[in-house]
Design a protein around this motif. Sequence first.
Motif, PDB file in Angstrom:
ATOM      1  N   ARG A   1      46.179  44.874  40.250  1.00 27.05           N
ATOM      2  CA  ARG A   1      44.944  45.943  39.936  1.00 27.05           C
ATOM      3  C   ARG A   1      44.130  45.777  41.038  1.00 27.05           C
ATOM      4  O   ARG A   1      44.158  44.728  41.841  1.00 27.05           O
ATOM      5  CB  ARG A   1      44.310  45.309  38.692  1.00 27.05           C
ATOM      6  CG  ARG A   1      43.731  44.004  38.795  1.00 27.05           C
ATOM      7  CD  ARG A   1      43.011  43.589  37.498  1.00 27.05           C
ATOM      8  NE  ARG A   1      42.468  42.242  37.478  1.00 27.05           N
ATOM      9  CZ  ARG A   1      41.366  41.613  37.804  1.00 27.05           C
ATOM     10  NH1 ARG A   1      40.762  42.425  38.852  1.00 27.05           N
ATOM     11  NH2 ARG A   1      41.455  40.496  37.767  1.00 27.05           N
ATOM     12  N   LEU A   2      43.627  46.761  41.506  1.00 27.80           N
ATOM     13  CA  LEU A   2      42.590  46.674  42.728  1.00 27.80           C
ATOM     14  C   LEU A   2      41.312  46.144  42.364  1.00 27.80           C
ATOM     15  O   LEU A   2      40.698  46.327  41.273  1.00 27.80           O
ATOM     16  CB  LEU A   2      42.429  48.161  42.923  1.00 27.80           C
ATOM     17  CG  LEU A   2      41.662  48.355  44.226  1.00 27.80           C
ATOM     18  CD1 LEU A   2      42.742  47.904  45.421  1.00 27.80           C
ATOM     19  CD2 LEU A   2      41.373  50.013  44.427  1.00 27.80           C
ATOM     20  N   TRP A   3      40.992  45.252  43.188  1.00 30.07           N
ATOM     21  CA  TRP A   3      39.848  44.406  42.961  1.00 30.07           C
ATOM     22  C   TRP A   3      39.039  44.421  43.968  1.00 30.07           C
ATOM     23  O   TRP A   3      39.430  44.168  45.305  1.00 30.07           O
ATOM     24  CB  TRP A   3      40.194  42.901  42.494  1.00 30.07           C
ATOM     25  CG  TRP A   3      39.019  42.160  42.283  1.00 30.07           C
ATOM     26  CD1 TRP A   3      38.271  42.180  40.890  1.00 30.07           C
ATOM     27  CD2 TRP A   3      38.287  41.267  43.045  1.00 30.07           C
ATOM     28  NE1 TRP A   3      37.072  41.026  41.130  1.00 30.07           N
ATOM     29  CE2 TRP A   3      37.165  40.635  42.276  1.00 30.07           C
ATOM     30  CE3 TRP A   3      38.626  40.724  44.476  1.00 30.07           C
ATOM     31  CZ2 TRP A   3      36.572  39.448  42.661  1.00 30.07           C
ATOM     32  CZ3 TRP A   3      37.856  39.657  44.925  1.00 30.07           C
ATOM     33  CH2 TRP A   3      36.444  39.061  44.215  1.00 30.07           C
ATOM     34  N   GLU A   4      37.505  44.495  43.906  1.00 30.37           N
ATOM     35  CA  GLU A   4      36.638  44.506  45.103  1.00 30.37           C
ATOM     36  C   GLU A   4      35.526  43.781  44.622  1.00 30.37           C
ATOM     37  O   GLU A   4      34.902  43.625  43.285  1.00 30.37           O
ATOM     38  CB  GLU A   4      35.935  45.738  45.379  1.00 30.37           C
ATOM     39  CG  GLU A   4      35.339  45.883  46.498  1.00 30.37           C
ATOM     40  CD  GLU A   4      34.903  47.084  47.130  1.00 30.37           C
ATOM     41  OE1 GLU A   4      34.080  47.357  48.041  1.00 30.37           O
ATOM     42  OE2 GLU A   4      35.104  48.386  46.230  1.00 30.37           O
TER      43      GLU A   4
ATOM     44  N   ASP B   1      31.985  37.272  45.653  1.00 30.06           N
ATOM     45  CA  ASP B   1      31.738  37.776  46.865  1.00 30.06           C
ATOM     46  C   ASP B   1      31.533  36.788  47.934  1.00 30.06           C
ATOM     47  O   ASP B   1      31.972  36.876  49.127  1.00 30.06           O
ATOM     48  CB  ASP B   1      30.478  38.868  47.002  1.00 30.06           C
ATOM     49  CG  ASP B   1      30.317  39.580  48.286  1.00 30.06           C
ATOM     50  OD1 ASP B   1      31.162  39.866  48.634  1.00 30.06           O
ATOM     51  OD2 ASP B   1      29.145  39.665  48.680  1.00 30.06           O
TER      52      ASP B   1
ATOM     53  N   TRP C   1      34.792  35.136  48.887  1.00 32.42           N
ATOM     54  CA  TRP C   1      35.663  36.032  49.872  1.00 32.42           C
ATOM     55  C   TRP C   1      35.274  36.202  51.138  1.00 32.42           C
ATOM     56  O   TRP C   1      35.964  36.181  52.025  1.00 32.42           O
ATOM     57  CB  TRP C   1      35.726  37.356  49.099  1.00 32.42           C
ATOM     58  CG  TRP C   1      36.545  37.246  48.002  1.00 32.42           C
ATOM     59  CD1 TRP C   1      36.496  37.085  46.627  1.00 32.42           C
ATOM     60  CD2 TRP C   1      38.145  37.494  47.750  1.00 32.42           C
ATOM     61  NE1 TRP C   1      37.356  37.165  45.856  1.00 32.42           N
ATOM     62  CE2 TRP C   1      38.532  37.629  46.568  1.00 32.42           C
ATOM     63  CE3 TRP C   1      38.991  38.031  48.973  1.00 32.42           C
ATOM     64  CZ2 TRP C   1      40.038  37.508  46.421  1.00 32.42           C
ATOM     65  CZ3 TRP C   1      40.195  38.025  48.609  1.00 32.42           C
ATOM     66  CH2 TRP C   1      40.857  37.615  47.284  1.00 32.42           C
TER      67      TRP C   1
ATOM     68  N   THR D   1      37.171  41.386  52.903  1.00 30.92           N
ATOM     69  CA  THR D   1      35.864  41.686  52.241  1.00 30.92           C
ATOM     70  C   THR D   1      35.980  43.198  51.518  1.00 30.92           C
ATOM     71  O   THR D   1      35.179  43.335  50.845  1.00 30.92           O
ATOM     72  CB  THR D   1      35.008  41.925  53.396  1.00 30.92           C
ATOM     73  OG1 THR D   1      35.467  42.860  54.452  1.00 30.92           O
ATOM     74  CG2 THR D   1      34.665  40.680  53.958  1.00 30.92           C
ATOM     75  N   GLY D   2      37.252  43.764  51.846  1.00 31.57           N
ATOM     76  CA  GLY D   2      37.411  44.876  51.026  1.00 31.57           C
ATOM     77  C   GLY D   2      38.036  44.741  49.821  1.00 31.57           C
ATOM     78  O   GLY D   2      38.515  43.703  49.316  1.00 31.57           O
ATOM     79  N   PRO D   3      38.543  45.909  48.877  1.00 30.92           N
ATOM     80  CA  PRO D   3      39.330  45.819  47.884  1.00 30.92           C
ATOM     81  C   PRO D   3      40.692  45.316  48.047  1.00 30.92           C
ATOM     82  O   PRO D   3      41.324  45.524  49.139  1.00 30.92           O
ATOM     83  CB  PRO D   3      39.662  47.354  47.548  1.00 30.92           C
ATOM     84  CG  PRO D   3      38.512  47.958  48.321  1.00 30.92           C
ATOM     85  CD  PRO D   3      38.113  47.290  49.488  1.00 30.92           C
ATOM     86  N   VAL D   4      41.282  44.389  47.185  1.00 27.13           N
ATOM     87  CA  VAL D   4      42.400  44.016  47.460  1.00 27.13           C
ATOM     88  C   VAL D   4      43.211  44.025  46.091  1.00 27.13           C
ATOM     89  O   VAL D   4      42.750  44.396  45.143  1.00 27.13           O
ATOM     90  CB  VAL D   4      42.526  42.401  47.940  1.00 27.13           C
ATOM     91  CG1 VAL D   4      42.038  42.176  49.006  1.00 27.13           C
ATOM     92  CG2 VAL D   4      41.701  41.688  46.856  1.00 27.13           C
ATOM     93  N   LEU D   5      44.811  43.977  46.073  1.00 23.41           N
ATOM     94  CA  LEU D   5      45.357  44.090  44.996  1.00 23.41           C
ATOM     95  C   LEU D   5      45.369  42.467  44.428  1.00 23.41           C
ATOM     96  O   LEU D   5      45.631  41.609  44.960  1.00 23.41           O
ATOM     97  CB  LEU D   5      46.862  44.335  45.252  1.00 23.41           C
ATOM     98  CG  LEU D   5      47.055  45.888  45.663  1.00 23.41           C
ATOM     99  CD1 LEU D   5      48.608  46.098  46.023  1.00 23.41           C
ATOM    100  CD2 LEU D   5      46.580  46.645  44.327  1.00 23.41           C
TER     101      LEU D   5
END
Length: 82
Positions: free
Chosen positions: A44-47, A55, A58, A64-68
């Motif tokens: 799933r895409l996670w931000e 945050d 990370w 710092t951006g969206p990741v799977l």
Amino acid sequence: RYVIVPSAIWKGAAADTLVVYSARGSPSCGFEMMPDGDYLLYARLWEPVTGSRDDREWAKGKPTGPVLMVDMCSRNSALISA
């Protein structure tokens, strides 16, 4: 952080390799994968939410951006037992 070579993709853009992330260990629902293993993954895409504890974690050298993301609390499993 895992770099995977997908054999098939159900949804999303096709790619030669994908980078997926998971928490470390089962208390955090982390999903561990072995090198050269075959897995059925529901990424799933996670931000991270700005200003949250996630945050800040990370920001320590992680994207710092969206990741799977994958975790053991969803249907991810070794392909042999899927």
